[in-house]
Scaffold this motif. Structure first.
Motif, mmCIF file in Angstrom:
data_model
loop_
_atom_site.group_PDB
_atom_site.id
_atom_site.type_symbol
_atom_site.label_atom_id
_atom_site.label_comp_id
_atom_site.label_asym_id
_atom_site.label_seq_id
_atom_site.Cartn_x
_atom_site.Cartn_y
_atom_site.Cartn_z
ATOM 1 N N PHE A 114 -35.488 20.435 -29.776
ATOM 2 C CA PHE A 114 -35.230 21.324 -28.643
ATOM 3 C C PHE A 114 -34.201 20.724 -27.691
ATOM 4 N N GLY A 115 -33.728 19.531 -27.979
ATOM 5 C CA GLY A 115 -32.802 18.848 -27.095
ATOM 6 C C GLY A 115 -33.451 17.633 -26.472
ATOM 7 N N ARG A 116 -32.635 16.783 -25.887
ATOM 8 C CA ARG A 116 -33.116 15.516 -25.320
ATOM 9 C C ARG A 116 -33.128 15.576 -23.800
ATOM 10 N N LEU A 117 -34.249 15.142 -23.225
ATOM 11 C CA LEU A 117 -34.361 15.037 -21.773
ATOM 12 C C LEU A 117 -33.575 13.838 -21.274
ATOM 13 N N GLU A 118 -33.022 13.963 -20.079
ATOM 14 C CA GLU A 118 -32.420 12.810 -19.426
ATOM 15 C C GLU A 118 -33.498 11.779 -19.130
ATOM 16 N N ASP A 119 -33.127 10.500 -19.209
ATOM 17 C CA ASP A 119 -34.116 9.439 -19.015
ATOM 18 C C ASP A 119 -34.813 9.533 -17.658
ATOM 19 N N ASP A 120 -34.064 9.925 -16.619
ATOM 20 C CA ASP A 120 -34.681 9.965 -15.296
ATOM 21 C C ASP A 120 -35.622 11.154 -15.130
ATOM 22 N N ALA A 121 -35.623 12.095 -16.090
ATOM 23 C CA ALA A 121 -36.541 13.227 -16.005
ATOM 24 C C ALA A 121 -37.942 12.856 -16.465
ATOM 25 N N LEU A 122 -38.069 11.850 -17.317
ATOM 26 C CA LEU A 122 -39.369 11.525 -17.894
ATOM 27 C C LEU A 122 -40.386 11.060 -16.845
ATOM 28 N N ARG A 152 -48.820 34.140 -20.489
ATOM 29 C CA ARG A 152 -47.553 33.564 -20.958
ATOM 30 C C ARG A 152 -46.401 34.518 -20.687
ATOM 31 N N MET A 153 -46.627 35.811 -20.912
ATOM 32 C CA MET A 153 -45.570 36.792 -20.671
ATOM 33 C C MET A 153 -45.198 36.835 -19.194
ATOM 34 N N ARG A 154 -46.201 36.834 -18.323
ATOM 35 C CA ARG A 154 -45.911 36.900 -16.885
ATOM 36 C C ARG A 154 -45.284 35.593 -16.389
ATOM 37 N N ARG A 163 -46.781 20.920 -15.666
ATOM 38 C CA ARG A 163 -48.072 20.882 -14.983
ATOM 39 C C ARG A 163 -48.934 22.080 -15.398
ATOM 40 N N PHE A 164 -48.318 23.243 -15.477
ATOM 41 C CA PHE A 164 -49.046 24.449 -15.874
ATOM 42 C C PHE A 164 -49.675 24.268 -17.249
ATOM 43 N N PHE A 165 -48.902 23.761 -18.216
ATOM 44 C CA PHE A 165 -49.433 23.635 -19.568
ATOM 45 C C PHE A 165 -50.345 22.435 -19.740
ATOM 46 N N HIS A 166 -50.376 21.540 -18.774
ATOM 47 C CA HIS A 166 -51.428 20.521 -18.754
ATOM 48 C C HIS A 166 -52.741 21.155 -18.306
ATOM 49 N N LEU A 167 -52.680 21.982 -17.265
ATOM 50 C CA LEU A 167 -53.891 22.638 -16.761
ATOM 51 C C LEU A 167 -54.376 23.729 -17.710
ATOM 52 N N ALA A 179 -48.295 18.066 -22.758
ATOM 53 C CA ALA A 179 -47.921 19.114 -21.813
ATOM 54 C C ALA A 179 -46.449 19.495 -21.945
ATOM 55 N N VAL A 180 -45.572 18.495 -22.070
ATOM 56 C CA VAL A 180 -44.148 18.791 -22.196
ATOM 57 C C VAL A 180 -43.877 19.486 -23.525
ATOM 58 N N GLY A 181 -44.558 19.062 -24.568
ATOM 59 C CA GLY A 181 -44.393 19.725 -25.859
ATOM 60 C C GLY A 181 -44.778 21.188 -25.791
ATOM 61 N N ARG A 182 -45.885 21.485 -25.106
ATOM 62 C CA ARG A 182 -46.290 22.893 -24.952
ATOM 63 C C ARG A 182 -45.284 23.660 -24.104
ATOM 64 N N ALA A 183 -44.744 23.018 -23.083
ATOM 65 C CA ALA A 183 -43.733 23.679 -22.263
ATOM 66 C C ALA A 183 -42.487 23.996 -23.088
ATOM 67 N N PHE A 184 -42.081 23.061 -23.944
ATOM 68 C CA PHE A 184 -40.940 23.313 -24.830
ATOM 69 C C PHE A 184 -41.229 24.516 -25.740
ATOM 70 N N ASP A 185 -42.440 24.557 -26.309
ATOM 71 C CA ASP A 185 -42.797 25.676 -27.179
ATOM 72 C C ASP A 185 -42.745 27.000 -26.414
ATOM 73 N N PHE A 186 -43.233 26.987 -25.190
ATOM 74 C CA PHE A 186 -43.198 28.193 -24.359
ATOM 75 C C PHE A 186 -41.766 28.644 -24.096
ATOM 76 N N LEU A 187 -40.900 27.709 -23.752
ATOM 77 C CA LEU A 187 -39.509 28.061 -23.470
ATOM 78 C C LEU A 187 -38.853 28.699 -24.685
ATOM 79 N N ARG A 188 -39.143 28.161 -25.858
ATOM 80 C CA ARG A 188 -38.507 28.664 -27.072
ATOM 81 C C ARG A 188 -39.149 29.974 -27.528
ATOM 82 N N GLU A 189 -40.475 30.022 -27.546
ATOM 83 C CA GLU A 189 -41.163 31.145 -28.170
ATOM 84 C C GLU A 189 -41.411 32.312 -27.227
ATOM 85 N N ASP A 190 -41.645 32.030 -25.952
ATOM 86 C CA ASP A 190 -41.986 33.100 -25.006
ATOM 87 C C ASP A 190 -40.807 33.469 -24.106
#
Length: 328
Positions: free
Chosen positions: A28-36, A116-118, A103-107, A72-83
């Motif tokens: 899905f692409g690489r995050l910048e190091d300072d984002a982690l 997910r749609m909303r 944070r949302f996909f951790h909770l 959590a980040v993996g789920r967020a990536f899946d959401f961005l791509r799939e939803d």
């Protein structure tokens, strides 16, 4: 220096560097190091605007924190791509939404489809219509809206932002230059990729991630040669469209001796390919009659129609949720 958990804990990510490599492998692409570190803090509800060393003590057990962040980040990536319909990290219109999504996909690891749609509607409305200047205080205020109640969390985000406004969206439906540097660039590029572009010679579907990783913004190639760098477009009909998406297609660089424009003009390209690049029959007819200006104008019109429909769908304007986006 990246944190390392105690040696006795087994984890797939032993450090922030491992976390970055694991996420990069998700295609899905690489995050910048300072984002982690920022995302690690956001996932755990900490103040992600601060230095992570001020929020996590050196004696903290990093293993579970890294594992939770990876999930959590993996789920967020899946959401961005799939939803949300965003095929590549570098095309996320407003990257400031990423900590909140993590944070949302951790909770809420498995939110129901309606939520997910909303949430996707919120993401696109935030990108297109949230004119408030991004600030640490605003980002933390949004993070505080997320609670263990998934529906209340999404409702609070949408209520904070409000429905799409009656005006202000038009700039996103006028094809500009797809350089990927601005929100408008990324919206236009994502809308074009929603057509599932195909190779002009072979007809094969193009995979966005590897092409964007290799070529970056240059993956949006010009059909007609643009003016020299720093120069003005040459005079003549249609010259103002040479540096816009109307003159660009998402495509790998061809071998020497091959021309994208030549493939389109000569009819060698399989017919199924043309709709995948917003190339309508009227525009193709103009091109083959030698009228480049008419071709660019007609393709611009096709892109305007497509991008408007894309925006309506992605922001939820067609679902009756919030204000509709006007046609004019």
């Amino acid at each position: 220096m990246a944190p390392h958990p105690p040696a006795q804990r087994e984890t797939s990510c032993q450090s922030l560097e491992d976390l970055g490599a694991w996420l990069a492998a998700r295609d899905f692409g690489r995050l910048e190091d300072d984002a982690l570190p920022m995302l690690l803090l956001a996932v755990h509800g900490r103040d992600f605007t601060r230095d992570f060393r001020e929020e996590f003590a050196i004696e903290d057990d990093w293993a579970p924190a890294l594992e939770r962040t990876a999930r959590a980040v993996g789920r967020a990536f899946d959401f961005l791509r799939e939803d949300a319909g965003i095929p590549y990290l570098g095309l996320v219109p407003r990257p400031d939404a990423l900590p909140l999504l993590c944070r949302f996909f951790h909770l809420h690891p498995q939110p129901p489809p309606a939520a997910r749609m909303r949430l996707s509607h919120w993401l696109w409305r935030h990108a297109l219509f949230d004119t408030a200047q991004a600030s640490p205080a605003g980002a933390l205020a949004s993070l505080a809206l997320l609670t263990p109640d998934v529906n209340a969390s999404v409702r609070a985000l949408l209520d904070q932002l409000g429905p799409p406004p009656p005006r202000g969206w038009e700039r996103y439906s006028q094809p500009g230059m797809a350089g990927l540097a601005s929100v408008a660039d990324r919206v236009e590029a994502t809308a074009l990729l929603a057509l599932k572009p195909r190779h002009l010679l072979t007809g094969a579907a193009l995979e966005p991630v590897p092409l964007l990783e290799i070529q970056g913004a240059v993956a949006f190639l010009p059909l007609f040669p643009p003016p020299l760098s720093g120069g003005s477009p040459p005079p003549g009909p249609g010259s103002d469209l040479l540096l816009t998406l109307a003159n660009q297609v998402f495509h790998p660089v061809l071998a020497p001796g091959r021309s994208l424009l030549g493939l389109v003009r000569t009819g060698v390209t399989p017919p199924v390919v043309f709709p995948s690049h917003a190339l309508r029959p009227d525009a193709l007819a103009a091109l083959r009659q030698g009228d480049g200006a008419a071709f660019l104008a007609l393709r611009r019109d096709a892109l305007v129609t497509h991008i408007r429909a894309f925006i309506r769908a992605r922001t939820g304007a067609d679902t009756g949720v919030g204000a509709s986006i006007p046609e004019e």
